[in-house]
Design a protein around this motif. Sequence first.
Motif, PDB file in Angstrom:
ATOM      1  N   ALA A 103       3.513  11.596  -4.518  1.00 38.74           N
ATOM      2  CA  ALA A 103       4.222  11.036  -3.365  1.00 38.74           C
ATOM      3  C   ALA A 103       5.641  10.649  -3.776  1.00 38.74           C
ATOM      4  N   PRO A 104       6.560  10.521  -2.827  1.00 38.79           N
ATOM      5  CA  PRO A 104       7.937  10.152  -3.143  1.00 38.79           C
ATOM      6  C   PRO A 104       8.065   8.822  -3.902  1.00 38.79           C
ATOM      7  N   ASP A 105       7.093   7.917  -3.707  1.00 40.59           N
ATOM      8  CA  ASP A 105       7.157   6.636  -4.424  1.00 40.59           C
ATOM      9  C   ASP A 105       6.581   6.720  -5.832  1.00 40.59           C
ATOM     10  N   GLY A 106       6.189   7.936  -6.258  1.00 41.65           N
ATOM     11  CA  GLY A 106       5.693   8.135  -7.612  1.00 41.65           C
ATOM     12  C   GLY A 106       4.196   7.926  -7.769  1.00 41.65           C
ATOM     13  N   THR A 107       3.487   7.700  -6.674  1.00 37.88           N
ATOM     14  CA  THR A 107       2.042   7.514  -6.756  1.00 37.88           C
ATOM     15  C   THR A 107       1.327   8.825  -6.468  1.00 37.88           C
TER      16      THR A 107
END
Length: 191
Positions: A103-107
Amino acid sequence: MPAGFPDFRLGPVLATSFTGTLSERQGDAVERIPTPQRLVDWLTVSGLAVTSCTPAQLELARELREAIHAAATAAARRDPLPASAIPIINAHSMNGRAAAILAPDGTRQWRLSSPSSVEDALGVIAADAISIIAGERDGKLALCASPTCQAAFFDTSQSRTRKWCDMNTCGNRQKKARFNANHPKTRRSAE
């Protein structure tokens, strides 16, 4: 969440949170996914959103839940894994076609093959169970010290000595009972 159903007991580990959808197994059992829609709700809050679930898929989910619970309990006790649980967990893991995505948030998130693929979601849960039962993750399987619960949970505390599956439920209940047993005068004055 819809009124009339018990709250979900969510934790940081997907597989053991899933087994927690049936709690108080050694007392008055509480079924937290009694309907197909409730399974949809649980999967959604667990990051595995599906659009629908049939009664047959709910039964598959419960079968997987019980197999994971049996295997995790055996692993926590350092007993041999139940032969009946292994093929169920493996079959669900192999049947799932979910893909891990960044995901864009790094998750990490999961993309299911279709918006209603309960089987894909169960495959993710089965794979998570395999990773903790096989000892691939940092932590250890343990059993809740509550005599009415005894749920398997994955202990990632620094000392690996956690006693309760959830401090807000089982832990508080046990501590309150111990306090009341040790302070009967306080209990009577509060009534």
